[in-house]
Design a protein around this motif. Structure first.
Motif, PDB file in Angstrom:
ATOM      1  N   ALA A  76     -18.768 -45.526  19.799  1.00  0.00           N
ATOM      2  CA  ALA A  76     -18.649 -44.894  18.478  1.00  0.00           C
ATOM      3  C   ALA A  76     -17.511 -43.867  18.489  1.00  0.00           C
ATOM      4  O   ALA A  76     -16.708 -43.810  17.550  1.00  0.00           O
ATOM      5  CB  ALA A  76     -19.968 -44.223  18.087  1.00  0.00           C
ATOM      6  N   TYR A  77     -17.444 -43.087  19.549  1.00  0.00           N
ATOM      7  CA  TYR A  77     -16.375 -42.101  19.674  1.00  0.00           C
ATOM      8  C   TYR A  77     -15.014 -42.788  19.657  1.00  0.00           C
ATOM      9  O   TYR A  77     -14.094 -42.330  18.978  1.00  0.00           O
ATOM     10  CB  TYR A  77     -16.556 -41.276  20.960  1.00  0.00           C
ATOM     11  N   GLN A  78     -14.876 -43.874  20.380  1.00  0.00           N
ATOM     12  CA  GLN A  78     -13.596 -44.602  20.423  1.00  0.00           C
ATOM     13  C   GLN A  78     -13.220 -45.161  19.056  1.00  0.00           C
ATOM     14  O   GLN A  78     -12.043 -45.210  18.713  1.00  0.00           O
ATOM     15  CB  GLN A  78     -13.641 -45.712  21.483  1.00  0.00           C
ATOM     16  N   ALA A  79     -14.207 -45.573  18.288  1.00  0.00           N
ATOM     17  CA  ALA A  79     -13.929 -46.070  16.934  1.00  0.00           C
ATOM     18  C   ALA A  79     -13.347 -44.953  16.063  1.00  0.00           C
ATOM     19  O   ALA A  79     -12.358 -45.155  15.348  1.00  0.00           O
ATOM     20  CB  ALA A  79     -15.204 -46.637  16.313  1.00  0.00           C
ATOM     21  N   PHE A 100     -21.182 -35.793  22.242  1.00  0.00           N
ATOM     22  CA  PHE A 100     -21.224 -37.027  21.457  1.00  0.00           C
ATOM     23  C   PHE A 100     -20.283 -38.096  21.998  1.00  0.00           C
ATOM     24  O   PHE A 100     -20.559 -39.290  21.888  1.00  0.00           O
ATOM     25  CB  PHE A 100     -20.998 -36.776  19.960  1.00  0.00           C
ATOM     26  N   ALA A 101     -19.188 -37.692  22.620  1.00  0.00           N
ATOM     27  CA  ALA A 101     -18.246 -38.678  23.187  1.00  0.00           C
ATOM     28  C   ALA A 101     -18.873 -39.414  24.358  1.00  0.00           C
ATOM     29  O   ALA A 101     -18.653 -40.614  24.532  1.00  0.00           O
ATOM     30  CB  ALA A 101     -16.958 -37.989  23.611  1.00  0.00           C
ATOM     31  N   ARG A 129     -18.501 -32.855  11.142  1.00  0.00           N
ATOM     32  CA  ARG A 129     -19.936 -33.101  11.181  1.00  0.00           C
ATOM     33  C   ARG A 129     -20.423 -33.380  12.605  1.00  0.00           C
ATOM     34  O   ARG A 129     -21.512 -32.960  12.984  1.00  0.00           O
ATOM     35  CB  ARG A 129     -20.305 -34.224  10.219  1.00  0.00           C
ATOM     36  N   LEU A 130     -19.607 -34.064  13.374  1.00  0.00           N
ATOM     37  CA  LEU A 130     -19.954 -34.280  14.783  1.00  0.00           C
ATOM     38  C   LEU A 130     -19.938 -32.955  15.548  1.00  0.00           C
ATOM     39  O   LEU A 130     -20.879 -32.638  16.280  1.00  0.00           O
ATOM     40  CB  LEU A 130     -18.989 -35.278  15.425  1.00  0.00           C
ATOM     41  N   LEU A 163      -9.355 -44.395  14.483  1.00  0.00           N
ATOM     42  CA  LEU A 163      -8.945 -44.009  13.132  1.00  0.00           C
ATOM     43  C   LEU A 163      -8.061 -42.759  13.192  1.00  0.00           C
ATOM     44  O   LEU A 163      -7.081 -42.655  12.455  1.00  0.00           O
ATOM     45  CB  LEU A 163     -10.167 -43.768  12.245  1.00  0.00           C
ATOM     46  N   GLU A 164      -8.368 -41.842  14.102  1.00  0.00           N
ATOM     47  CA  GLU A 164      -7.528 -40.652  14.287  1.00  0.00           C
ATOM     48  C   GLU A 164      -6.116 -41.063  14.697  1.00  0.00           C
ATOM     49  O   GLU A 164      -5.134 -40.520  14.183  1.00  0.00           O
ATOM     50  CB  GLU A 164      -8.137 -39.730  15.345  1.00  0.00           C
ATOM     51  N   LYS A 165      -6.015 -42.010  15.607  1.00  0.00           N
ATOM     52  CA  LYS A 165      -4.698 -42.490  16.044  1.00  0.00           C
ATOM     53  C   LYS A 165      -3.933 -43.069  14.855  1.00  0.00           C
ATOM     54  O   LYS A 165      -2.731 -42.833  14.700  1.00  0.00           O
ATOM     55  CB  LYS A 165      -4.838 -43.526  17.150  1.00  0.00           C
ATOM     56  N   TYR A 166      -4.624 -43.822  14.005  1.00  0.00           N
ATOM     57  CA  TYR A 166      -3.986 -44.372  12.814  1.00  0.00           C
ATOM     58  C   TYR A 166      -3.430 -43.255  11.922  1.00  0.00           C
ATOM     59  O   TYR A 166      -2.275 -43.304  11.504  1.00  0.00           O
ATOM     60  CB  TYR A 166      -4.972 -45.241  12.012  1.00  0.00           C
TER      61      TYR A 166
END
Length: 153
Positions: free
Chosen positions: A14-17, A7-8, A135-136, A21-24
């Motif tokens: 989309a993966y970077q988005a 998926f990346a 889910r991914l 959020l993970e980084k946040y």
């Protein structure tokens, strides 16, 4: 189990988005222990082998005990979790199983003793985020890496 797609690579924007959020979440001020609890418990509920493997290893690396990690799947039976962790585990369960639970007041009320409004929002975003990662990984059949077996002495 055969992987379906990466998926990346299939949708890097989309993966970077999601990674943003993970980084946040990793830098928003939530305790590492709390983040580990959220990620591991939701991944157990969702049956995500890739994420369970990853989050067990991360929790262990950060010094969380084997008992704390191993009893996560039956947290309600174990006194290893303190009141704050138990309130959060109940919340993770309720939010992750939203279709079943409707997120009752009995899951929300105990949180108020341990977390601020700001923390509650961040915690719930973290729960939503790990559910998205699950889910991914489950949907596209991400396979966890196999550890090298230990050699007998």
């Amino acid at each position: 189990m055969q992987p379906r797609i990466n998926f990346a690579k299939a949708a890097p924007d989309a993966y970077q988005a999601v990674a943003g959020l993970e980084k946040y979440i990793q830098t928003c001020g939530l305790e590492r222990r709390v983040i580990h609890l959220i990620k591991l418990r939701a991944s157990i509920i969702n049956g995500c082998g890739f994420c369970v493997d990853k989050h067990v290893k991360e929790a262990r690396h950060d010094g969380l005990s084997e008992q704390w990690i191993n009893l996560m799947s039956v947290w309600w039976e174990s006194p290893v979790y303190d009141d704050k962790e138990r309130a959060l585990l109940h919340w993770v369960d309720a939010v992750t199983k939203i279709a079943e639970t409707g997120i009752p007041d009995s899951a929300y009320a105990p949180l108020r003793d341990h977390f601020t409004d700001e923390e509650l929002v961040k915690l719930t975003i973290a729960i939503g985020l790990i559910n998205l990662w699950n889910r991914l990984a489950v949907g596209f059949r991400s396979q966890h890496p196999l550890d090298t077996p230990a050699q007998a002495a």
